[in-house]
Structure formats: C-alpha cells, structure tokens
Design a protein around this motif. Sequence first.
Motif, PDB file in Angstrom:
ATOM      1  N   VAL A  97       0.843  -1.192   0.000  1.00 59.66           N
ATOM      2  CA  VAL A  97       0.000   0.000   0.000  1.00 59.66           C
ATOM      3  C   VAL A  97       0.876   1.239   0.000  1.00 59.66           C
ATOM      4  O   VAL A  97       1.787   1.370   0.812  1.00 59.66           O
ATOM      5  CB  VAL A  97      -0.941   0.020   1.230  1.00 59.66           C
ATOM      6  CG1 VAL A  97      -1.772   1.298   1.242  1.00 59.66           C
ATOM      7  CG2 VAL A  97      -1.832  -1.208   1.246  1.00 59.66           C
ATOM      8  N   ILE A  98       0.559   2.124  -0.941  1.00 62.40           N
ATOM      9  CA  ILE A  98       1.210   3.434  -0.978  1.00 62.40           C
ATOM     10  C   ILE A  98       0.294   4.374  -0.216  1.00 62.40           C
ATOM     11  O   ILE A  98      -0.826   4.642  -0.648  1.00 62.40           O
ATOM     12  CB  ILE A  98       1.417   3.902  -2.426  1.00 62.40           C
ATOM     13  CG1 ILE A  98       2.324   2.907  -3.147  1.00 62.40           C
ATOM     14  CG2 ILE A  98       1.987   5.317  -2.456  1.00 62.40           C
ATOM     15  CD1 ILE A  98       2.341   3.048  -4.629  1.00 62.40           C
ATOM     16  N   GLU A  99       0.759   4.802   0.926  1.00 65.89           N
ATOM     17  CA  GLU A  99      -0.073   5.668   1.752  1.00 65.89           C
ATOM     18  C   GLU A  99      -0.107   7.071   1.169  1.00 65.89           C
ATOM     19  O   GLU A  99       0.862   7.545   0.599  1.00 65.89           O
ATOM     20  CB  GLU A  99       0.457   5.712   3.184  1.00 65.89           C
ATOM     21  CG  GLU A  99       0.323   4.375   3.889  1.00 65.89           C
ATOM     22  CD  GLU A  99       0.655   4.471   5.345  1.00 65.89           C
ATOM     23  OE1 GLU A  99      -0.247   4.844   6.117  1.00 65.89           O
ATOM     24  OE2 GLU A  99       1.802   4.182   5.701  1.00 65.89           O
ATOM     25  N   TYR A 100      -1.256   7.716   1.329  1.00 66.89           N
ATOM     26  CA  TYR A 100      -1.368   9.099   0.888  1.00 66.89           C
ATOM     27  C   TYR A 100      -0.341   9.927   1.635  1.00 66.89           C
ATOM     28  O   TYR A 100      -0.207   9.828   2.853  1.00 66.89           O
ATOM     29  CB  TYR A 100      -2.761   9.659   1.177  1.00 66.89           C
ATOM     30  CG  TYR A 100      -3.826   9.103   0.281  1.00 66.89           C
ATOM     31  CD1 TYR A 100      -3.742   9.229  -1.098  1.00 66.89           C
ATOM     32  CD2 TYR A 100      -4.928   8.453   0.806  1.00 66.89           C
ATOM     33  CE1 TYR A 100      -4.724   8.716  -1.925  1.00 66.89           C
ATOM     34  CE2 TYR A 100      -5.914   7.942  -0.005  1.00 66.89           C
ATOM     35  CZ  TYR A 100      -5.803   8.076  -1.377  1.00 66.89           C
ATOM     36  OH  TYR A 100      -6.765   7.576  -2.194  1.00 66.89           O
ATOM     37  N   THR A 101       0.383  10.724   0.906  1.00 73.28           N
ATOM     38  CA  THR A 101       1.390  11.582   1.508  1.00 73.28           C
ATOM     39  C   THR A 101       0.943  13.025   1.362  1.00 73.28           C
ATOM     40  O   THR A 101       0.915  13.551   0.249  1.00 73.28           O
ATOM     41  CB  THR A 101       2.756  11.396   0.816  1.00 73.28           C
ATOM     42  OG1 THR A 101       3.086  10.019   0.807  1.00 73.28           O
ATOM     43  CG2 THR A 101       3.828  12.197   1.513  1.00 73.28           C
ATOM     44  N   THR A 104      -3.370   2.425  -3.345  1.00 77.24           N
ATOM     45  CA  THR A 104      -3.031   3.688  -2.705  1.00 77.24           C
ATOM     46  C   THR A 104      -4.146   4.068  -1.747  1.00 77.24           C
ATOM     47  O   THR A 104      -5.325   3.956  -2.084  1.00 77.24           O
ATOM     48  CB  THR A 104      -2.863   4.795  -3.769  1.00 77.24           C
ATOM     49  OG1 THR A 104      -1.847   4.395  -4.682  1.00 77.24           O
ATOM     50  CG2 THR A 104      -2.478   6.115  -3.129  1.00 77.24           C
ATOM     51  N   GLY A 105      -3.789   4.492  -0.559  1.00 76.28           N
ATOM     52  CA  GLY A 105      -4.762   4.893   0.448  1.00 76.28           C
ATOM     53  C   GLY A 105      -4.218   4.620   1.824  1.00 76.28           C
ATOM     54  O   GLY A 105      -3.012   4.574   2.032  1.00 76.28           O
ATOM     55  N   GLN A 162      -7.201  -0.345   2.742  1.00 84.38           N
ATOM     56  CA  GLN A 162      -6.851  -1.087   1.530  1.00 84.38           C
ATOM     57  C   GLN A 162      -6.796  -2.588   1.797  1.00 84.38           C
ATOM     58  O   GLN A 162      -7.223  -3.392   0.965  1.00 84.38           O
ATOM     59  CB  GLN A 162      -5.519  -0.588   0.957  1.00 84.38           C
ATOM     60  CG  GLN A 162      -5.549   0.854   0.503  1.00 84.38           C
ATOM     61  CD  GLN A 162      -6.664   1.127  -0.488  1.00 84.38           C
ATOM     62  OE1 GLN A 162      -6.818   0.419  -1.477  1.00 84.38           O
ATOM     63  NE2 GLN A 162      -7.457   2.147  -0.223  1.00 84.38           N
ATOM     64  N   ILE A 163      -6.302  -2.972   2.965  1.00 84.74           N
ATOM     65  CA  ILE A 163      -6.294  -4.395   3.327  1.00 84.74           C
ATOM     66  C   ILE A 163      -7.719  -4.901   3.458  1.00 84.74           C
ATOM     67  O   ILE A 163      -8.064  -5.961   2.919  1.00 84.74           O
ATOM     68  CB  ILE A 163      -5.491  -4.630   4.626  1.00 84.74           C
ATOM     69  CG1 ILE A 163      -3.993  -4.404   4.367  1.00 84.74           C
ATOM     70  CG2 ILE A 163      -5.737  -6.035   5.171  1.00 84.74           C
ATOM     71  CD1 ILE A 163      -3.132  -4.438   5.616  1.00 84.74           C
ATOM     72  N   GLU A 164      -8.567  -4.147   4.168  1.00 83.18           N
ATOM     73  CA  GLU A 164      -9.967  -4.548   4.333  1.00 83.18           C
ATOM     74  C   GLU A 164     -10.654  -4.757   2.984  1.00 83.18           C
ATOM     75  O   GLU A 164     -11.368  -5.745   2.790  1.00 83.18           O
ATOM     76  CB  GLU A 164     -10.748  -3.477   5.098  1.00 83.18           C
ATOM     77  CG  GLU A 164     -10.501  -3.445   6.576  1.00 83.18           C
ATOM     78  CD  GLU A 164     -11.308  -2.349   7.238  1.00 83.18           C
ATOM     79  OE1 GLU A 164     -12.042  -2.670   8.190  1.00 83.18           O
ATOM     80  OE2 GLU A 164     -11.211  -1.176   6.807  1.00 83.18           O
ATOM     81  N   GLN A 165     -10.431  -3.839   2.059  1.00 83.49           N
ATOM     82  CA  GLN A 165     -11.078  -3.939   0.748  1.00 83.49           C
ATOM     83  C   GLN A 165     -10.608  -5.173  -0.017  1.00 83.49           C
ATOM     84  O   GLN A 165     -11.415  -5.876  -0.627  1.00 83.49           O
ATOM     85  CB  GLN A 165     -10.827  -2.669  -0.065  1.00 83.49           C
ATOM     86  CG  GLN A 165     -11.584  -1.475   0.458  1.00 83.49           C
ATOM     87  CD  GLN A 165     -11.258  -0.189  -0.282  1.00 83.49           C
ATOM     88  OE1 GLN A 165     -10.439  -0.160  -1.195  1.00 83.49           O
ATOM     89  NE2 GLN A 165     -11.902   0.901   0.122  1.00 83.49           N
ATOM     90  N   LEU A 166      -9.308  -5.452   0.020  1.00 79.35           N
ATOM     91  CA  LEU A 166      -8.799  -6.618  -0.698  1.00 79.35           C
ATOM     92  C   LEU A 166      -9.256  -7.914  -0.042  1.00 79.35           C
ATOM     93  O   LEU A 166      -9.556  -8.895  -0.724  1.00 79.35           O
ATOM     94  CB  LEU A 166      -7.275  -6.562  -0.807  1.00 79.35           C
ATOM     95  CG  LEU A 166      -6.653  -7.545  -1.791  1.00 79.35           C
ATOM     96  CD1 LEU A 166      -7.186  -7.327  -3.208  1.00 79.35           C
ATOM     97  CD2 LEU A 166      -5.141  -7.440  -1.773  1.00 79.35           C
ATOM     98  N   VAL A 167      -9.337  -7.928   1.272  1.00 80.13           N
ATOM     99  CA  VAL A 167      -9.847  -9.102   1.992  1.00 80.13           C
ATOM    100  C   VAL A 167     -11.262  -9.424   1.514  1.00 80.13           C
ATOM    101  O   VAL A 167     -11.579 -10.577   1.212  1.00 80.13           O
ATOM    102  CB  VAL A 167      -9.815  -8.864   3.522  1.00 80.13           C
ATOM    103  CG1 VAL A 167     -10.685  -9.866   4.262  1.00 80.13           C
ATOM    104  CG2 VAL A 167      -8.379  -8.919   4.035  1.00 80.13           C
TER     105      VAL A 167
END
Length: 143
Positions: free
Chosen positions: A40-44, A89-90, A95-100
């Motif tokens: 995951v690329i976190e929002y910066t 990204t997020g 992002q983990i929850e969504q992919l799960v």
Amino acid sequence: MPPYQHLLAAIVFDDAGLAVLDRAHVLAQHFGARLSLLHVIEYTPIESGELLMTTPYDVTQQLEEEARGKLLALCRKQNLPEDCAHVSTGTVVTQIEQLVQKQGVDLVIVGHQPRKGLAAWLSHTEDNLVHRAPCDVLALRLR
C-alpha cells in the motif's frame, strides 16, 4: 475449522517486509493455500504554505508503477503467480480490508515491530487491523 484457503501478506520493501513474505510463503505452503501480496502506498500530504494537499496523481501513478515492479520481482523470486501481486493507494488498513473482502482472504499476515517510548502510545496499523479486519490477522514479531 478448515485450514486457511487464502492468505494475504502486507508487504513493505525492506528487510521486515521480506521476513513477512518468507513466513507467509511457508504458511501458505503448509496450509496448501493461495497467497496474495499487497503493498500500500499511503497518501502523503504535501504542505504548501497554509494548504495541505494530497500527492499529485502523476507522482502517485509513478509510485504505484515502481511498487508493482518490485512486487512482481518478489513474486518471481518466490515462484508465485504474478496475479498474486496487488498495489493500492490509500490508508493501509482500509486497503487491506477492501482486498480481503474482494478476494475472500481468510488470514492477513503483517509485520509488527515493538515500539518504545512515545511511539508505543500512538496508534499502529497492525493494532487497527486486528480490530477492523473481517478475518483472522497474524502479526509477526519483527526485530
């Protein structure tokens, strides 16, 4: 309870991330389970005077492409199919929850590095994930 069928390893590109990948791969083989990898690329946020802005789209897209290349290289090294690699990204937990949900994952594997001092009082990704994930979470103790 049946064994795990689909594992998701949350990967960062450092020694800790490689340790998570190695252990997740062993667990997937043990259970005969599918293994997916997520970076995951976190929002910066970018500070511009008094305004707080998110990272421009073209920079985010470049970061995603670089991460995808690194993740695909890890897949090849571990003899995993390329479709197991996911970059998003997020915020990490979201992002983990969504992919799960999307992939039907039943075990998420993340690294956990014990913290001391002030850092121990702050919220941590793995703690949030344990409380919010709709499946089991394995936090690997990393040194």
